[in-house]
Design a protein around this motif. Structure first.
Motif, PDB file in Angstrom:
ATOM      1  N   TYR A  18       0.832  -1.209   0.053  1.00  7.89           N
ATOM      2  CA  TYR A  18      -0.030  -0.042  -0.039  1.00  7.89           C
ATOM      3  C   TYR A  18       0.908   1.152  -0.011  1.00  7.89           C
ATOM      4  CZ  TYR A  18      -3.888  -3.011   1.354  1.00  7.89           C
ATOM      5  OH  TYR A  18      -4.659  -3.912   1.147  1.00  7.89           O
ATOM      6  N   GLY A  19       0.694   2.181  -1.014  1.00  9.84           N
ATOM      7  CA  GLY A  19       1.336   3.362  -1.132  1.00  9.84           C
ATOM      8  C   GLY A  19       2.889   3.525  -1.240  1.00  9.84           C
ATOM      9  N   SER A  20       3.375   2.444  -1.541  1.00 14.28           N
ATOM     10  CA  SER A  20       4.865   2.583  -1.992  1.00 14.28           C
ATOM     11  C   SER A  20       5.303   2.446  -3.254  1.00 14.28           C
ATOM     12  CB  SER A  20       5.858   1.703  -0.884  1.00 14.28           C
ATOM     13  OG  SER A  20       7.179   1.854  -1.256  1.00 14.28           O
ATOM     14  N   GLY A  21       5.343   3.427  -3.978  1.00 14.40           N
ATOM     15  CA  GLY A  21       5.746   3.267  -5.467  1.00 14.40           C
ATOM     16  C   GLY A  21       7.292   2.800  -5.763  1.00 14.40           C
ATOM     17  N   THR A  22       7.868   2.982  -4.781  1.00 15.73           N
ATOM     18  CA  THR A  22       9.371   2.638  -4.786  1.00 15.73           C
ATOM     19  C   THR A  22       9.194   1.255  -4.720  1.00 15.73           C
ATOM     20  OG1 THR A  22      10.331   4.722  -4.010  1.00 15.73           O
ATOM     21  CG2 THR A  22      11.914   2.951  -3.949  1.00 15.73           C
ATOM     22  N   LEU A  23       8.804   0.640  -3.945  1.00 14.01           N
ATOM     23  CA  LEU A  23       8.997  -0.852  -3.511  1.00 14.01           C
ATOM     24  C   LEU A  23       7.933  -1.489  -4.510  1.00 14.01           C
ATOM     25  CD1 LEU A  23       9.432  -3.231  -1.581  1.00 14.01           C
ATOM     26  CD2 LEU A  23       7.355  -2.904  -0.536  1.00 14.01           C
ATOM     27  N   THR A  24       7.006  -0.991  -5.128  1.00 13.76           N
ATOM     28  CA  THR A  24       6.045  -1.313  -6.303  1.00 13.76           C
ATOM     29  C   THR A  24       7.128  -1.466  -7.501  1.00 13.76           C
ATOM     30  OG1 THR A  24       4.213  -0.776  -5.378  1.00 13.76           O
ATOM     31  CG2 THR A  24       4.104  -1.335  -7.626  1.00 13.76           C
ATOM     32  N   ARG A  25       7.831  -0.658  -7.710  1.00 12.28           N
ATOM     33  CA  ARG A  25       8.595  -0.506  -8.902  1.00 12.28           C
ATOM     34  C   ARG A  25      10.038  -1.742  -8.779  1.00 12.28           C
ATOM     35  NH1 ARG A  25       7.418   4.669  -8.658  1.00 12.28           N
ATOM     36  NH2 ARG A  25       9.324   5.225  -7.462  1.00 12.28           N
ATOM     37  N   TRP A  26      10.143  -1.881  -7.589  1.00  9.88           N
ATOM     38  CA  TRP A  26      11.536  -2.739  -7.289  1.00  9.88           C
ATOM     39  C   TRP A  26      10.740  -4.244  -7.507  1.00  9.88           C
ATOM     40  CZ3 TRP A  26      12.217  -6.764  -3.847  1.00  9.88           C
ATOM     41  CH2 TRP A  26      13.550  -7.285  -3.803  1.00  9.88           C
ATOM     42  N   LEU A  27       9.378  -4.435  -6.714  1.00  8.24           N
ATOM     43  CA  LEU A  27       9.072  -5.652  -6.974  1.00  8.24           C
ATOM     44  C   LEU A  27       8.739  -6.148  -8.451  1.00  8.24           C
ATOM     45  CD1 LEU A  27       6.511  -5.545  -4.208  1.00  8.24           C
ATOM     46  CD2 LEU A  27       8.576  -6.858  -4.092  1.00  8.24           C
ATOM     47  N   LEU A  28       8.357  -5.281  -9.392  1.00  5.50           N
ATOM     48  CA  LEU A  28       8.064  -5.523 -10.782  1.00  5.50           C
ATOM     49  C   LEU A  28       9.392  -5.603 -11.478  1.00  5.50           C
ATOM     50  CD1 LEU A  28       5.320  -2.515 -11.319  1.00  5.50           C
ATOM     51  CD2 LEU A  28       4.955  -4.978 -11.765  1.00  5.50           C
ATOM     52  N   GLU A  29      10.444  -4.821 -11.271  1.00  6.82           N
ATOM     53  CA  GLU A  29      11.670  -4.955 -11.953  1.00  6.82           C
ATOM     54  C   GLU A  29      12.337  -6.281 -11.571  1.00  6.82           C
ATOM     55  OE1 GLU A  29      14.135  -1.673 -10.459  1.00  6.82           O
ATOM     56  OE2 GLU A  29      12.855   0.005 -11.824  1.00  6.82           O
ATOM     57  N   ASN A  30      12.023  -6.802 -10.385  1.00  8.84           N
ATOM     58  CA  ASN A  30      12.571  -7.986 -10.253  1.00  8.84           C
ATOM     59  C   ASN A  30      11.372  -9.325 -10.411  1.00  8.84           C
ATOM     60  OD1 ASN A  30      15.229  -7.765  -8.795  1.00  8.84           O
ATOM     61  ND2 ASN A  30      14.094  -6.010  -8.010  1.00  8.84           N
TER      62      ASN A  30
END
Length: 72
Positions: A18-30
């Motif tokens: 919820y609400g963490s664009g940085t973490l979401t992008r990292w999860l997508l990249e990995n």
């Protein structure tokens, strides 16, 4: 990353961000995201923060459903 992969491999659960664009992008990249539910809230003032930056990996996303809500 190993801990998230291990949790993801276990049956019956899900991880939510919820609400963490940085973490979401990292999860997508990995490649650690199977499904995303995006809730869009219009910005009245300012520009807001981008979830998907202009420079970054291309994602092949499929829309599974959509909906909207009415204001009271």
């Amino acid at each position: 990353m190993a801990a998230i992969s291990e949790l993801k491999a276990k049956p019956g659960g899900e991880l939510q961000v919820y609400g963490s664009g940085t973490l979401t992008r990292w999860l997508l990249e990995n490649d650690l995201v199977d499904e995303m539910t995006l809730i869009v809230v219009p910005v009245i003032l300012g520009q807001g923060a981008r979830l998907f930056p202009e420079t970054g990996p291309d994602l092949a996303l499929d829309q599974s459903s959509r909906g909207s809500t009415r204001r009271a």
